[in-house]
Design a protein around this motif. Structure first.
Motif, mmCIF file in Angstrom:
data_model
loop_
_atom_site.group_PDB
_atom_site.id
_atom_site.type_symbol
_atom_site.label_atom_id
_atom_site.label_comp_id
_atom_site.label_asym_id
_atom_site.label_seq_id
_atom_site.Cartn_x
_atom_site.Cartn_y
_atom_site.Cartn_z
ATOM 1 N N THR A 64 -17.644 30.076 -6.961
ATOM 2 C CA THR A 64 -18.489 30.206 -5.778
ATOM 3 C C THR A 64 -18.773 31.674 -5.495
ATOM 4 O O THR A 64 -19.897 32.050 -5.147
ATOM 5 N N ALA A 65 -17.762 32.510 -5.658
ATOM 6 C CA ALA A 65 -17.944 33.942 -5.456
ATOM 7 C C ALA A 65 -18.980 34.504 -6.426
ATOM 8 O O ALA A 65 -19.868 35.269 -6.038
ATOM 9 N N ALA A 66 -18.871 34.120 -7.683
ATOM 10 C CA ALA A 66 -19.829 34.603 -8.678
ATOM 11 C C ALA A 66 -21.237 34.103 -8.368
ATOM 12 O O ALA A 66 -22.211 34.860 -8.467
ATOM 13 N N GLU A 67 -21.362 32.855 -7.968
ATOM 14 C CA GLU A 67 -22.672 32.296 -7.636
ATOM 15 C C GLU A 67 -23.258 32.982 -6.398
ATOM 16 O O GLU A 67 -24.480 33.107 -6.261
ATOM 17 N N ALA A 68 -22.385 33.435 -5.493
ATOM 18 C CA ALA A 68 -22.838 34.080 -4.267
ATOM 19 C C ALA A 68 -23.174 35.556 -4.470
ATOM 20 O O ALA A 68 -23.627 36.213 -3.539
ATOM 21 N N GLY A 69 -22.930 36.065 -5.673
ATOM 22 C CA GLY A 69 -23.340 37.428 -5.967
ATOM 23 C C GLY A 69 -22.234 38.433 -6.204
ATOM 24 O O GLY A 69 -22.509 39.610 -6.433
ATOM 25 N N VAL A 70 -20.969 38.016 -6.170
ATOM 26 C CA VAL A 70 -19.888 38.943 -6.481
ATOM 27 C C VAL A 70 -19.948 39.282 -7.973
ATOM 28 O O VAL A 70 -20.037 38.379 -8.814
ATOM 29 N N THR A 71 -19.897 40.558 -8.284
ATOM 30 C CA THR A 71 -19.930 40.954 -9.697
ATOM 31 C C THR A 71 -18.703 41.760 -10.113
ATOM 32 O O THR A 71 -18.553 42.067 -11.296
ATOM 33 N N LEU A 72 -17.819 42.096 -9.169
ATOM 34 C CA LEU A 72 -16.593 42.813 -9.502
ATOM 35 C C LEU A 72 -15.392 42.017 -9.006
ATOM 36 O O LEU A 72 -15.224 41.800 -7.801
#
Length: 298
Positions: A64-72
């Protein structure tokens, strides 16, 4: 209203070029808390000793974090004795090079309550090899020296990471909990892309390090970034500014960090999707110079 929607803008204020060549979103995700079970201690007493009791939920949150735009995404070999790295590898495999993973070596865990620095160069290289296996990658995006071990010369500890970099196994090198003098000593051995120190509204002991890194293009990555201490009261400056900008106190504390300098990359951790989205919403909070000053002087 609160800034809880995913932020899709990619202007210069939301992206930082880590090491000069790796663009990452300026609010990352610290994965330390994805460990242990619901009945284990939390907060400062957390053991970070075993893999999460609900692995499926942890994987879902990371995705979910990756889908929401987290990249680090940030972890360490000491988190749950390597289980944290294995968890990130499983969850983030579908995203490939779209995300960057930072991990750390240089701390051993003889028991659930002990975190002991160990900087023997051969040990650091071995742990990096194990991290590569657990992360299922051929190159670690960002490898931190988790803590400096006073029993070995700092140049030898950083030199071990530099060797891994020269071998193509590490893209960028970082340091954690260091002073300006230690950072300068390390920079004589290898380029340093990031420094991860404790820093937040309630604890600003590393102001000198933050300022030093700003002039050198080094990311300053504050851990425990949302801690507000005495500023968190309902009548305090954080709550007042939060009301003015239509944000939550946590978002406002993160926004203060983001406004502090463009090379600051907070990595809040959470086990809640709601808090995850709330944290990312800090990227959309805009503070006036007067509001920033009120928080900064509190």
């Amino acid at each position: 209203m609160t800034h809880t929607d995913d932020v899709t803008q990619t202007d210069d204020m939301t992206i930082f070029q880590l090491g000069g060549d790796l663009p990452v979103r300026r609010v990352g995700y610290g994965a330390m808390r994805l460990a242990d079970g619901p009945d284990d201690p939390r907060g400062p007493e957390a053991r970070i000793w075993t893999a999460p009791a609900d692995r499926a939920a942890a994987v879902k949150l990371l995705q979910t974090a990756a889908e929401a735009g987290v990249t680090l995404f940030d972890t360490a070999d000491a988190y749950a004795l390597g289980a944290g790295e294995d968890l990130l590898a499983e969850a983030l495999r579908p995203y490939g090079d779209e995300v960057a993973v930072a991990t750390k070596v240089g701390v051993v865990r003889p028991s659930p309550t002990e975190w002991v620095p160990l900087g023997h160069p051969a040990y650091l290289r071995q742990q990096a090899e194990l991290s590569l296996r657990r992360l299922r990658t051929e190159r670690i995006d960002l490898l931190y020296l988790h803590r400096i071990d006073e029993n070995y010369p700092l140049a030898e500890q950083v030199g071990a990471l530099r060797l891994l970099q020269e071998e193509g196994k590490v893209r960028h090198i970082g340091l954690s909990e260091v002073t300006v003098a230690q950072l300068e000593e390390a920079e004589a051995v290898a380029p340093v892309a990031a420094v991860q120190n404790l820093y937040n509204l309630a604890d600003r002991g590393h102001e000198a390090v933050l300022d030093h890194t700003a002039g050198r293009g080094i990311a300053f990555v504050p851990f425990f970034p949302i801690a507000m201490g005495g500023h968190a009261g309902p009548d305090g400056p954080v709550a007042a500014v939060a009301r003015e900008v239509g944000a939550t106190p946590s978002q406002t504390a993160l926004a203060w960090l983001l406004h502090r300098a463009p090379h600051v990359l907070p990595i809040p951790g959470t086990t809640s999707e709601r808090h995850l989205r709330e944290n990312l919403g800090a990227l959309g909070v805009r503070l006036t110079p007067e509001q920033f000053a009120r928080l900064d002087q509190s």
